[in-house]
Scaffold this active site. Structure first.
Site, mmCIF file in Angstrom:
data_model
loop_
_atom_site.group_PDB
_atom_site.id
_atom_site.type_symbol
_atom_site.label_atom_id
_atom_site.label_comp_id
_atom_site.label_asym_id
_atom_site.label_seq_id
_atom_site.Cartn_x
_atom_site.Cartn_y
_atom_site.Cartn_z
ATOM 1 N N CYS A 7 0.778 -1.331 0.222
ATOM 2 C CA CYS A 7 0.101 -0.114 -0.143
ATOM 3 C C CYS A 7 0.985 1.314 -0.036
ATOM 4 O O CYS A 7 0.328 2.410 -0.142
ATOM 5 C CB CYS A 7 -0.995 0.012 1.229
ATOM 6 N N HIS A 33 12.182 2.305 5.920
ATOM 7 C CA HIS A 33 11.754 1.003 5.652
ATOM 8 C C HIS A 33 12.630 0.536 6.874
ATOM 9 O O HIS A 33 13.395 0.454 7.413
ATOM 10 C CB HIS A 33 12.792 0.652 4.454
ATOM 11 N N HIS A 89 -4.269 19.529 6.827
ATOM 12 C CA HIS A 89 -4.842 18.389 6.743
ATOM 13 C C HIS A 89 -4.123 17.018 6.673
ATOM 14 O O HIS A 89 -2.732 17.129 6.360
ATOM 15 C CB HIS A 89 -5.375 18.271 5.257
ATOM 16 N N ASN A 106 -10.657 -0.084 2.153
ATOM 17 C CA ASN A 106 -9.050 -0.001 2.175
ATOM 18 C C ASN A 106 -8.922 0.016 0.607
ATOM 19 O O ASN A 106 -8.804 -1.273 0.069
ATOM 20 C CB ASN A 106 -8.513 -0.824 2.917
#
Length: 464
Positions: free
Chosen positions: A207, A286, A367, A404
């Site tokens: 994702c 990562h 935001h 999702n």
């Protein structure tokens, strides 16, 4: 061989155009100062004058050729599948029972997960996965993705009025579906993009790959600055579907839904006036060196050789550590000076003052778009970061309406903010995405104009 040729062309492009900039700068300076420098030349000498003018030209040369260009987001579009693909929680369980793939324990687990997921009754998914005896089909996955990405790209090109032949960079990403030819080749073939397009297809990055695709497109635009970059993010739900009874692999069935987003980027200054946003920061973290992080989200097969996505119980804790690493790098770059001073004067080792741990995000962002993974993840994010309900509105509304949608989720959230006219000129939007590996990536955009009601939006019924 092809890579070396591309490298040579890039180097040649920079050298020749840089040379023209240098010569033009010197010529303009000499022409402009030929009268004003008359006394200066007599006072010193021609050689000194030319040296100073040459130095000015060199400064201009370095500025234009070595200063990092801004990256602009002209516009973006998110696909909305046909209503035939809508599925409610009740229908999901009914079809799951009819499929004959799941035992009663698996059915009850999916039922509990659905009702705790935060997903409403209007998200989209391919119902063919519920057919008795259904097996993952490459053709069906390709058709699913083609419907999604071509819908998003079509809306984007219509909104921007950009012709396909003007696109010189293409980056597509899909976590599980990797076809031959690639998704990028599917786009090139469908829109007849030019033969020398720089195309890339990112696979297996989960994702978080959408932000990685933006990062790659940004870097390519610095090498090929006179073209447009098209980024396409999607996932094929039909190829992530799990038709077995391993509880650890059933959660993805309940969370992932259909969706795709297309973004058009440019690094040309003349495109600033027509762009919606400017990219300010992009940070990638990562955690793949840690084995528990590496195995937290995993495409796997069960004891019956049925494929599915395994999500570990530690995934929230893994995500928390990845987010912490990402924020530690990002916040010093975007936090106002007075906020940094506040942090410094309240360091944890100062025992007399309460440690200043959670920053006030309203000073850094207007935001926040957190990938709409599940209600539990969003609750943890809100608690961990100390975010207000206003910050979490877009992620929660997106999760409820669309579920999702993997890497495209953060773009449905930005589309929600635009559809509700919440974007104002100068607003900073922070997009955060998590992915297998384990990765946490974030990007900050600056709004270049007030966001009026868009003509095309997945949030607007019958938008044109």
């Amino acid at each position: 061989m092809e890579e070396s040729n591309n490298s040579f062309r890039s180097t040649f492009y920079l050298l020749t155009h840089g040379f023209y900039v240098l010569i033009a700068s010197l010529f303009i300076l000499l022409f402009s100062f030929q009268f004003t420098c008359h006394d200066f030349i007599h006072k010193y000498n021609l050689i000194h004058a030319l040296c100073i003018l040459g130095l000015l030209g060199l400064i201009l040369y370095i500025y234009f050729n070595f200063t990092r260009r801004s990256t602009y987001l002209l516009d973006f579009a998110c696909s909305r599948p046909p209503n035939d693909f809508k599925i409610s929680k009740e229908e999901f369980i009914k079809l799951a029972r009819k499929s004959g793939n799941f035992n009663e324990r698996a059915i009850k687990f999916q039922q509990r997960a659905l009702y705790k997921s935060g997903i409403g009754d209007e998200s989209y998914m391919p119902k063919l996965v519920f057919q008795p005896g259904h097996k993952i089909s490459l053709r069906e996955s390709q058709e699913e993705v083609a419907m999604l990405i071509f819908g998003a790209i079509g809306d984007l090109l219509a909104a921007t009025k950009i012709k396909p032949k003007d696109i010189g960079i293409l980056v597509t990403n899909s976590g599980v579906l990797n076809t031959t030819p690639s998704l990028s080749s599917m786009v090139i073939n469908h829109y007849k993009l030019k033969h020398n397009i720089q195309s890339f297809n990112l696979g297996g990055m989960g994702c978080a790959a959408g932000i990685i695709a933006i990062d790659l497109a940004r870097d390519l635009l610095h090498v090929y600055p006179t073209t447009y970059a098209l980024v396409v993010s999607t996932e094929a739900i039909s190829c992530t579907w799990y038709a077995g009874n391993n509880i650890g692999m059933l959660l993805s069935n309940c969370l992932f839904r259909m969706g795709a987003a297309a973004m058009l980027l440019s690094s040309r200054n003349r495109d600033r006036w027509r762009s919606k946003y400017e990219l300010k920061q992009l940070i990638r973290s990562h955690k793949g060196m840690d084995h528990s992080c590496f195995k937290s989200i995993y495409l796997n097969t069960d004891s019956e050789d049925k494929q599915g996505i395994s999500i570990s119980k530690d995934v929230i804790e893994v995500g928390r550590h990845a987010l912490k690493a990402n924020i530690a790098t990002l916040l010093p770059l975007v936090r106002p000076i007075f906020e940094q001073f506040h942090f410094f004067t309240n360091l944890p080792w100062r025992k007399k003052i309460k440690p200043y741990i959670i920053p006030n995000y309203k000073f850094s962002f207007e935001h926040i778009c957190v990938i709409a993974t599940s209600k539990k993840v969003l609750d943890e994010m809100q608690k961990h970061l100390g975010l207000t309900d206003e910050y979490m509105e877009a992620p929660r509304k997106t999760l409820e309406r669309f579920g999702n949608t993997s890497s495209s989720s953060i773009w449905y959230e930005l589309a929600f903010l635009e559809a509700n006219t919440k974007i104002k000129k100068g607003d900073r939007v922070w997009q955060i995405a998590f992915g297998s590996g384990f990765k946490c990536n974030s990007v900050v955009w600056n709004a270049l104009r007030n966001g009026g009601m868009p003509k095309q939006s997945p949030w607007i019924e019958n938008s044109v």
